[in-house]
Design an enzyme around this catalytic site. Structure first.
Site, PDB file in Angstrom:
ATOM      1  N   ARG A  75     -35.191  -5.961  27.926  1.00 36.03           N
ATOM      2  CA  ARG A  75     -35.514  -4.629  27.378  1.00 36.03           C
ATOM      3  C   ARG A  75     -36.354  -4.702  26.089  1.00 36.03           C
ATOM      4  O   ARG A  75     -36.187  -3.892  25.171  1.00 36.03           O
ATOM      5  CB  ARG A  75     -34.251  -3.789  27.129  1.00 36.03           C
ATOM      6  CG  ARG A  75     -33.459  -3.516  28.367  1.00 36.03           C
ATOM      7  CD  ARG A  75     -34.195  -2.667  29.401  1.00 36.03           C
ATOM      8  NE  ARG A  75     -33.508  -2.695  30.677  1.00 36.03           N
ATOM      9  CZ  ARG A  75     -33.801  -3.547  31.675  1.00 36.03           C
ATOM     10  NH1 ARG A  75     -34.798  -4.414  31.566  1.00 36.03           N
ATOM     11  NH2 ARG A  75     -33.130  -3.529  32.802  1.00 36.03           N
ATOM     12  N   SER A  88     -29.304   4.023  31.081  1.00 39.25           N
ATOM     13  CA  SER A  88     -28.246   3.225  30.435  1.00 39.25           C
ATOM     14  C   SER A  88     -28.297   3.455  28.936  1.00 39.25           C
ATOM     15  O   SER A  88     -29.352   3.284  28.315  1.00 39.25           O
ATOM     16  CB  SER A  88     -28.442   1.742  30.714  1.00 39.25           C
ATOM     17  OG  SER A  88     -28.357   1.519  32.086  1.00 39.25           O
ATOM     18  N   GLU A 142     -29.481   1.022  23.747  1.00 38.30           N
ATOM     19  CA  GLU A 142     -30.769   0.789  24.420  1.00 38.30           C
ATOM     20  C   GLU A 142     -31.707   1.969  24.155  1.00 38.30           C
ATOM     21  O   GLU A 142     -32.912   1.815  24.015  1.00 38.30           O
ATOM     22  CB  GLU A 142     -30.538   0.633  25.936  1.00 38.30           C
ATOM     23  CG  GLU A 142     -31.836   0.428  26.699  1.00 38.30           C
ATOM     24  CD  GLU A 142     -31.637   0.108  28.177  1.00 38.30           C
ATOM     25  OE1 GLU A 142     -30.691  -0.632  28.508  1.00 38.30           O
ATOM     26  OE2 GLU A 142     -32.439   0.594  28.984  1.00 38.30           O
TER      27      GLU A 142
END
Ligand code: FAD
Length: 304
Positions: A176, A226, A296
């Site tokens: 990520r 998420s 995130e």
């Protein structure tokens, strides 16, 4: 914004490309967020190369927006300028197994176009609701695939307006993250290297993955996917569930019943509801398991 800067923006950009007090809830998949002071629709490189130095010189804060699918904008909005890439930044060119695609194109669009041409490699991306720009910053991935696997070269622009062609290896992709996540560089376009495959098989795989998503993810509610990164050797959703937080609610924000890794906008949640819920989850999970969940989702604007 300084009125002289606004005047200059009107000289650079066509009528209708400058929006003032634009509600950011219109531009995020969370459907949350106060107003952006200025919102600019940028349609080509020449505009970007004029606008960016102008904002930087005037010390006006700015933020590059993709599809807002990994973003929480504060209730008080953003005191700065949002740049949104459209026009030539939504071009797609397919030559043999190479797909050159502008930063503003949705992953779902390019995945479908590649599939129609019988090109395999992007099936994983079809259900990720981001743009190529956001996906490159986040090294978006799912079901064993990630951007890192398919990027041949990327075209970047530095804040000074210099253009750089960077190979996939030099993008420093990680979980990520990528080299643009912590720089001020802007992703303009990318060339993806796919492989020849069978159109029907590719479309079938995409359908199967879409079905898996619908079964497992709370797609019926607004969210930003998420909420937390996957901790080493574990799953955020499982930790949250094991701590008894399934369905836990702060205001209109809720830990999704269907998938505890998602915080959803259940009922007119504010950004504060989401951020308070995220803090609560982090505290409980750390206390119960010792794991500190790292967010995130990207926060934009003022948060306590
Ligand atoms: C229902 C749902 C499911 C999801 N599933 C997944 C999944 O399976 N896998 C996954 O990885 N993610 C998933 N996500 C999260 C999200 O879609 C991805 O992170 C996506 O890559 C974000 O892209 P975006 O265009 O929406 O970026 P935004 O949220 O708009 O921005 C993200 C970051 O990228 C920056 N950025 C955007 N464009 C550029 C550019 N051209 N140049 C420089 N910086 C830029 C922004 O400034 C910001 O820092 C999901 C989200 C939702 C809502």
């Amino acid at each position: 914004m300084n009125s002289q800067v606004l005047e200059k923006l009107h000289e650079i950009l066509p009528e209708g490309s400058i929006l003032l007090h634009e509600p950011m809830k219109k531009h995020t998949t969370f459907r949350i967020g106060g107003e952006a002071e200025v919102f600019l629709e940028i349609e080509d490189l020449a505009q970007l190369q004029q606008v960016l130095p102008l904002l930087i010189e005037a010390e006006e804060p700015y933020f590059l927006l993709g599809n807002g699918s990994n973003l929480l904008v504060s209730d008080t909005g953003y005191q700065g300028t949002i740049l949104h890439l459209s026009g030539e930044f939504t071009d797609v060119l397919i030559r043999d197994n190479l797909v050159t695609v502008g930063a503003g194109v949705l992953l779902s669009t390019v995945a479908r176009m590649a599939a129609e041409k019988g090109l395999t490699g992007l099936e994983f991306a079809a259900g990720i609701p981001g743009t190529i720009g956001g996906a490159m910053v986040m090294n978006a991935g799912a079901y064993g695939g990630e951007m890192k696997q398919v990027v041949k070269t990327a075209m970047l622009m530095s804040p000074e307006g210099d253009l750089m062609s960077v190979s996939g290896e030099d993008m420093a992709f990680g979980y990520r993250t990528s080299r643009i996540k912590h720089s001020k560089d802007i992703l303009l376009s990318v060339t993806l290297e796919l492989a020849q495959g069978n159109r029907d098989d590719i479309l079938t795989t995409m359908q199967e993955l879409a079905l898996k998503r619908r079964e497992k993810q709370p797609l019926e509610y607004p969210s930003a996917g998420s909420t937390f990164k996957r901790p080493e050797g574990n799953f955020a959703g499982k930790l949250i569930m094991d701590c008894g937080l399934r369905g836990y609610q702060v205001g209109g924000a809720q830990v999704a019943e269907k998938h505890c890794g998602f915080v959803i906008n259940k009922n007119q949640a504010t950004a504060k509801d989401v951020s308070d819920l995220m803090k609560h989850i982090q505290q409980v999970v750390q206390k119960e398991t010792g794991v500190l969940l790292e967010k995130e989702i990207i926060f934009l604007g003022d948060f306590e």
